[in-house]
Every structure is written in C-alpha cells, then in structure tokens.
Design an enzyme around this catalytic site. Structure first.
Site, PDB file in Angstrom:
ATOM      1  N   SER A  97      29.844 -78.994 -39.458  1.00 35.46           N
ATOM      2  CA  SER A  97      29.790 -77.538 -39.656  1.00 35.46           C
ATOM      3  C   SER A  97      31.106 -76.843 -39.336  1.00 35.46           C
ATOM      4  O   SER A  97      31.269 -75.664 -39.654  1.00 35.46           O
ATOM      5  CB  SER A  97      28.679 -76.936 -38.796  1.00 35.46           C
ATOM      6  OG  SER A  97      27.424 -77.408 -39.233  1.00 35.46           O
TER       7      SER A  97
ATOM      8  N   GLU B 279      76.171-105.608   2.066  1.00 36.42           N
ATOM      9  CA  GLU B 279      76.336-106.458   0.895  1.00 36.42           C
ATOM     10  C   GLU B 279      77.674-107.190   0.820  1.00 36.42           C
ATOM     11  O   GLU B 279      77.754-108.265   0.241  1.00 36.42           O
ATOM     12  CB  GLU B 279      76.155-105.608  -0.378  1.00 36.42           C
ATOM     13  CG  GLU B 279      74.750-105.099  -0.594  1.00 36.42           C
ATOM     14  CD  GLU B 279      73.764-106.206  -0.919  1.00 36.42           C
ATOM     15  OE1 GLU B 279      74.069-107.047  -1.787  1.00 36.42           O
ATOM     16  OE2 GLU B 279      72.710-106.254  -0.272  1.00 36.42           O
TER      17      GLU B 279
END
Length: 824
Positions: free
Chosen positions: A493, A106
C-alpha cells in the site's frame, strides 16, 4: 736388516693406507677453489644487492599510507578508509622525552652507531648462545625502518643482509631526527594504531605532546610485542614493560631515579578518543567507497589521506542505525525465544570464554553492546542465572528475560529436552549489557537475540537530494548487501500515493466518491482475481481521502481502472521510478518491486512541492594538502515553498555557479575548476497535486494506519505498506525538510508473523529515527500553494456542505475543481 724390512711390511699391511702428499695437495686445492667460488658468488651477490636494493633517497620525502577521512554535512568525522590507521606528526612536535623512551627501550646506541650496532650484535649473540635460543634481537631503529619501509617481511638471512646494507646507506643520507620521524610515525603500536600520535589517542585519549612520563614509558614498551604489552588487554604485563623502559631511561641518563619511581606510581587511565563508528555508517560508507574507488583508484583512496565531505548527517545516521537495531529486535522478540545458540560441556567453557575475550577490545564491557556469554550458575528459585562473558561474569535476572516467556532453568550441563524452552549450564546465549562491571562488581545483563529479519532505512533532503542517512541491514559485517539501494521488494500500500497522485493530476479530487465493494476480475484464465480489503470490511461509498487514510484496497483498484494503468505508470516514471512496472491492475496494491531508495525519492517529490531532485552523497574531495579534487555544488529549491510566485527558482549554495530559470533559457555562469554540478531540480508534478497528496497522507498519520508517526510531534505526511501474508512492511513519510523510507522483511521472503504490518513493524522504526532526526530542524507546516482552495464538504456525498452541518469537514481542491452543488 731383512728382518726389519719384513716386520715393516707386516706393519704396513696391518695399518690403513694414508693419502700421500699429492692427494693432500689436491684436497687443499679443491677446498681453496670451492672457497674461492663461494667468495666470488658472495661478492657477486653482494654487488648485485648493492645495485638492486631500493633507493633510500625516497625516504627523505616520507609520505606513509595515511587515513582518508570522511566528514558529515557539519564537518564531523563519520568514517575512515585505510590500510594502516595512522596520523603523521612532525618530529619537532613529538616530546623529546618520548623519543628518549623509545631510544632507551629499542636502540640505546642509536645516536652513536652508523646503522649497525656491532656491540649490540655481539651482546645478543652471547645471550642467545647461553640460553640456546633467540633471547634478544640486535636490530637498530635504523634497521627497523629499513625493514618496514623498503623490504618485505620474509624471515631469511638474505633479508638481514639487505637490512644491514640499507641501514648503513640510510645513516649516510638521513639525519638521526629524520630516521626517528619515520620510525615513530611508521611503527605498529597495537589496537589497530600505527605511529605514536594515534597510539596516544587510542590508549590515553591525548595528543603526543600531552603525555606524561608514565604514559610515554608504557607506549615505548609496545613495539616489542604490541598485543602482549597492551594496557587495554593486560595492564600487569604493560606495567612490567613500563618498569623496564623507565629503568633503561635511568641507565642512559635521560631521567633520574626519582622521576622513574614517581612515574611507576603514577596511575594509568586507559581512555580512547572517540573513535569513528564505522559500523553504524557502514552502508553509507560503502556507497561512497564504490564511487571514490571508481574515480580515484584503490591506491589513492586507502593510502593518500583524502578528505571526503559528504551529505551524511552524523546524528541522523546514528539515529537510523539505532532505530533499525531496536526495531528489528522488537519484531524478532515478538516471535519468541529461539533457544541457546549452542551447549558447551563444562570442560569447553574455559576455551570458549578465552576466544570471546580475544574479541573484546575494551578493558570493560560496553554498555548497550551485545556479547556471547555462557550460563555458569542457575538460581532456579529466583529465576536468575549467572553468565560469563570472556573473563567477566554478570547477573541475568528473571525480569530481564521476561520477553522470552516462561523458561525452564536446568542446574546441570547438557542440552534441554526437545521442545523445552529454557537454559541449562553451558548454554551459550546473547546478552546485552545493562550495567558494565564496576569496582569488582559484576555486570548486569539482559537476554538478547540477533534478529533473523532484515530492514533498511533511506533518508534524504527532498529539496536538494542530499542523502542524510542509509542503513542497508542489521549488521554490515554479516551482510554487505545494501537493502536500501539494492533490494527490490513489493511496495504494498506504500505505492498507493503514486496511484492517487496520477488520479489527482487526471482530474479526480480528494472528495471524489468511489464505491468500496468487492469486484471479481476475469482475465481469460481459469482462475479469477478476487482482490479484497486487508480487514475484509467494505464501506460502500467513500471519498478518496477516507480510502487512502484507511488504505482501502478496492478503492485503489477502482481509481486505477478509472484513470488507466498506462497513466499511472507514466506518472510513476515522472517521479523517478526506474524499476519495471508491470501494466496491470495489481499495481494499485503495490504489486511492483522497487527499492526503498526509489520509493523514498518518489515521496520526496511530494515533499518538495513537485520537484524531482538527483540523490547524491559527496559534496567535496580534497587531497592531504587541501587541494580540491572535486566539488559538487548543492542545488536547492528557493521557491519550492515560496507561494508569492509560481516561477521556478533554482539557487546553488557556496561560491559555485548557479543555473537560473527566469522564464527564458537557463543562463550558466563560468564554472571554476574541479566543480561537477548536479542536474538541477526539475518540476515534474504541479505544486497543487503535490500539496493535495501530502495533505491526504497527513490524514493517514493523524487518523489512519500511520498513527504511530504522530509521536514525531509536528506536521508529518506518510503512508504504511504491507504485502500479502505480511512478507514486507513499509512506512515512508516526510516533513518539508526530510523524507525517509523504512522497509522490514526477510531476505528469503516469508511472513513477518504477528505484528508484521507496516504500521506495527516499519512505522515504529521510522518514528524513532524521525524523533531524533528532527531535533535540530525547525518545525515547518506544509503550506498550500496559491492555486489551492478549501471548501466545506459532506464526506458521504463529496458535495458542498453548509458551515456547521453535522459530519462536514474542510477539504482541499485545485482551484476550479471543487464541488459547486450542495448535498441534499
């Protein structure tokens, strides 16, 4: 002379006039003035930048946005909150050779320049002029840090100027190592990873200090174009970039040619450290995110690296997620194959597969995962098809799509005729990976289908209120609505144990005889209410135990009539229900809308021996340095299953204060800072009532509608629930240490179709979850409290029976409520 002058005048007439000396001076003066103005403007702008640019001093205390981590009840990482997924690593823990790889790739003059690489700028300009386009950049590592940390990503000349000024300032304020420390922790490395540590974990399943030279060089090649050079996506490109980095390292004298050659030949194994699966925990994480964001703010939650400790059990949460997915697929496949998602022309296949490939993060397909694929070949004789998923192909055999029934296979492109179930070339279908592709061999697929129905699961410790697992739907990405905590649906139920609990508290017993026969109710309107049993069978006189075991509707209604609707509603409120319950007899059949969390917590009261606890999710929060921001003591029931005394004993885990009830007023010890105690458990139902209802629900599992739950292989109590036309299916059940509720249904209410009952749709999900959840929980029985008496009764009469008499059975009673006379 005159002749000359005449000719000169003619020439002058023919030639254009030119500015005289005065005009030229004016033009020069104007140009000089304009240049001066522009120079002054530039200097003014430069001076403005010098005073207005961000201060670089704050970089000396570099604290980037880091991941806030969420931990389960045993310290396992279960989730993350972040804007940028990053782990910060100190510069002295980053291998020197890794640093050299980045510098070589870089910014080779990094250690020589003072922020700007003038030689690099000149070299880049020459290359860009030669190629007539931007071929090479000249940003130094320092400039990249300035851009990333202090500037916006706009692409303007002004930003480059700012970048240059800041880079020069940074070099004066920070050492080279400090700049590298920021750069290597800040940079984006692809695959959602920021910084070198997380990149090492993502690509190689290693810490940075464990990388070899080949891996270092490959990582150092990523910043230029993380997606292009990703070894996950494109190993060939990644290898090319790796070779470039190694070549640069040799030129800079960091490694020898022999080391570079060896690194090029070193095999690269792509492997990722097990990443937290946010998908399976998504609804739980969203629940706590809302709490955390409200208390600490979005900025702190997503950027400051909080450590959040929760009540979630990672194994239970995964079990809950898997059970919901498997259960919903089973419900959906019972309704049949809906056909291909769409049909592609032969020319559209390539483009579609490229898009699918872009969405696949891994080098190979994940076993068990579902993908969109395209049918590319048909073998009608064998009943098999070849399916392409992204860049890969695999076989879908006839046996692996048997659930879809008989399918027509068309060996040409185009949509099948109306009402024809089958597949043609170009059909886009969902396939589950049975075997991933290995060593150039294609994958093996099974036909799959995304369910249209939804489901929810909510599980908690009934002794503390600690929520262990939440799943609020099939796919959080498609629907963030949390059906476990937000969806109010008729309980059917599954609400009956609440009615029965009120009845036992009112003085009825498990042996009370009720007439199971049809009744018609006139409310003054034209239409009478004619409730009926689910199976349309009426049994005459039955005990309350038999009625709950078989989920007999008419008995539930008559029990509610006997005790009064108001009594049942007040009892429900004691259990923690906050939803509105309409005061009518229909609530006996669950005609009241509640959330799965609400109903599950109510069952938790029975599981805990009568205590109502406060559900909670978070136990502790610390900052990135470990400072405790919040700590929630965990209330537990020391006496919930202790039959030696009826006194209520509340203890608290850890070193936090305890509220102790000893017959007098509660005594509170001094609280340490940052402690937020929960309300202590409250006894709202007697242990005797809680035990009898639990015992009744054990019969539901052992011989009634909930028999699928017997597969858990230990004492279990629970109840199924199914609403009219099978629009909602429920199963809620528990062991002493864990209570869980499951709901299944459509968001827009409609029938679940065949197999849409609580016992067939919800109970299998609950059972699969529980089988995995109890793996590490010791077996424990439901122990009766001291004030419970067992008696042998005749279930046909509800009276006492002689030992050994035919059909007799043992029944439990609150002492003093057992029958005193024998059956004739």
């Amino acid at each position: 002379m005159q002749l000359y002058q005449g000719k000169q005048q003619q020439v002058n007439r023919r030639l254009p006039s030119s500015p005289d000396g005065s005009s030229r001076r004016k033009l020069f003066a104007f140009a000089a003035a304009l240049g001066g103005v522009l120079l002054i403007a530039f200097l003014a702008y430069f001076a403005y930048l010098m005073v207005s640019l961000p201060k670089v001093d704050r970089l000396a205390d570099y604290k980037p946005p880091i991941v806030s981590q969420v931990f389960g009840d045993n310290g396992v990482l279960v989730g993350e909150f972040y804007l940028e997924r990053r782990k910060v690593v100190e510069i002295n823990k980053i291998p020197r050779r890794l640093i050299q790889a980045f510098v070589a790739a870089e910014d080779s003059n990094f250690y020589q320049h003072k922020g700007l690489d003038y030689l690099g700028i000149a070299r880049a300009m020459v290359k860009n002029i030669i190629h007539l386009k931007k071929k090479e950049g000249a940003s130094t590592i320092t400039q990249q840090v300035a851009k990333s940390m202090l500037l916006t990503p706009e692409k303007k000349f002004s930003r480059k100027l700012k970048e240059a000024i800041l880079a020069t300032r940074m070099e004066k304020k920070l050492s080279k190592d400090e700049i590298l420390y920021i750069y290597l922790n800040q940079i984006y490395m692809g695959a959602g990873a920021y910084g070198v540590q997380l990149a090492a974990e993502t690509y190689f399943a290693k810490n940075v200090d464990q990388l070899n030279l080949a891996e270092m060089a490959m990582m150092a090649g990523l910043p230029k174009a993380p997606n292009t050079y990703s070894p996950i996506k494109n190993m060939e490109k990644a290898r090319e970039r790796q070779a470039y980095v190694l070549e640069r390292m040799v030129k800079e004298g960091y490694i020898t040619q022999a080391e570079a050659d060896y690194a090029r030949k070193t095999p690269i194994v792509i492997s990722s450290l097990k990443k937290v699966n946010n998908d399976q925990s998504a609804y739980f994480l969203e629940q706590i995110r809302q709490q955390l964001e409200e208390k600490y703010g979005e900025e702190r939650l997503y950027k400051e690296g909080l450590n959040i400790y929760t009540t979630m059990n990672a194994d239970m949460q995964k079990g809950a997620y898997d059970a919901i997915v498997n259960g919903l697929k089973a419900v959906d496949k019972r309704q049949g194959f809906r056909g291909p998602l769409k049909y592609l022309t032969e020319g559209d296949v390539e483009g579609y597969c490229e898009k699918v490939e872009d969405g696949i993060d891994l080098a190979s397909l994940k076993q068990g995962a579902t993908y969109h694929g395209v049918v590319t070949e048909v073998d009608a004789a064998k009943g098999n098809v070849t399916v392409r998923v992204g860049e890969r192909t695999g076989l879908l055999q006839k046996k692996d799509m048997a659930w879809a029934g008989k399918l027509t296979l068309q060996n040409s492109y185009g949509k099948l005729p109306e009402k024809t179930r089958g597949l043609s070339l170009g059909s886009v279908i969902e396939v589950q990976v049975l075997t991933p592709e290995v060593n150039q061999k294609g994958a093996v697929f099974a036909l799959d289908q995304t369910p249209e129905a939804q489901a929810a699961l909510y599980a908690m410790d009934p002794r503390t209120g600690g929520v262990k697992a939440i799943v609020g739907g099939y796919d959080y990405k498609k629907s963030q609505f949390n059906r476990a905590t937000q969806a109010k649906r008729n309980a059917g139920s599954a609400f009956k144990p609440i009615i029965y609990g009120a009845a036992i508290e009112k003085g009825l017993t498990a042996a009370t005889i009720i007439d199971d026969s049809p009744v018609e109710y006139n409310s003054g309107s034209d239409k009478a209410w004619k409730p009926k049993n689910y199976d349309n069978i009426y049994r005459g006189n039955v005990t309350m135990r038999e009625a709950l075991t078989s989920s007999i509707n008419m008995v539930s209604i008559k029990i509610l009539e006997r005790i009064g609707v108001g009594t049942a509603i007040e009892f429900a409120k004691k259990l923690g229900f906050t939803s509105t319950i309409e005061p009518n007899l229909a609530i006996a059949l669950g005609a009241t809308s509640v959330t799965p969390a609400e109903l599950t917590a109510a069952y938790g009261v029975y599981a805990s021996g009568g205590y109502r606890v406060t559900p909670y999710f978070i136990t502790k929060v610390t900052d990135r340095d470990g400072k405790v921001l919040e700590e929630i003591p965990t209330p537990t029931l020391a006496a919930a299953f202790d039959n030696s005394t009826s006194a209520t004993k509340i203890t608290m885990t850890g070193n936090e204060p305890a509220t102790v009830q000893t017959g007098g007023a509660p005594q509170q010890t001094q609280k340490p800072a940052a402690v937020s105690p929960l309300p202590p458990p409250v006894q709202v139902v007697s242990p005797e009532v809680a035990y009898i209802i639990t015992n009744l629900m054990q019969s539901v599992v052992n011989s009634g509608t909930g028999q699928r739950a017997k597969a858990v292989g230990r004492p279990v109590a629970g109840k199924t629930g199914t609403t009219n036309e099978s629009k909602d299916a429920w199963f809620v059940g528990f062991i002493p240490q864990l209570v869980a509720g499951v709901w299944v249904g459509f968001d827009q209410e409609k029938s679940l179709g065949a197999g849409g009952t609580g016992g067939a749709a919800a109970a299998p999900i609950w059972t699969e979850f529980m089988q995995r959840a109890v793996a590490s929980i010791p077996v424990q029985n439901f122990t009766p409290p001291p004030n419970i008496t067992f008696a042998t009764i005749n279930p046909k009469t509800g009276r006492l029976a002689r030992e050994g008499s035919e059909g007799s059975l043992q029944e439990c009673f609150i002492s003093g409520s057992e029958p005193t006379s024998y059956s004739e």
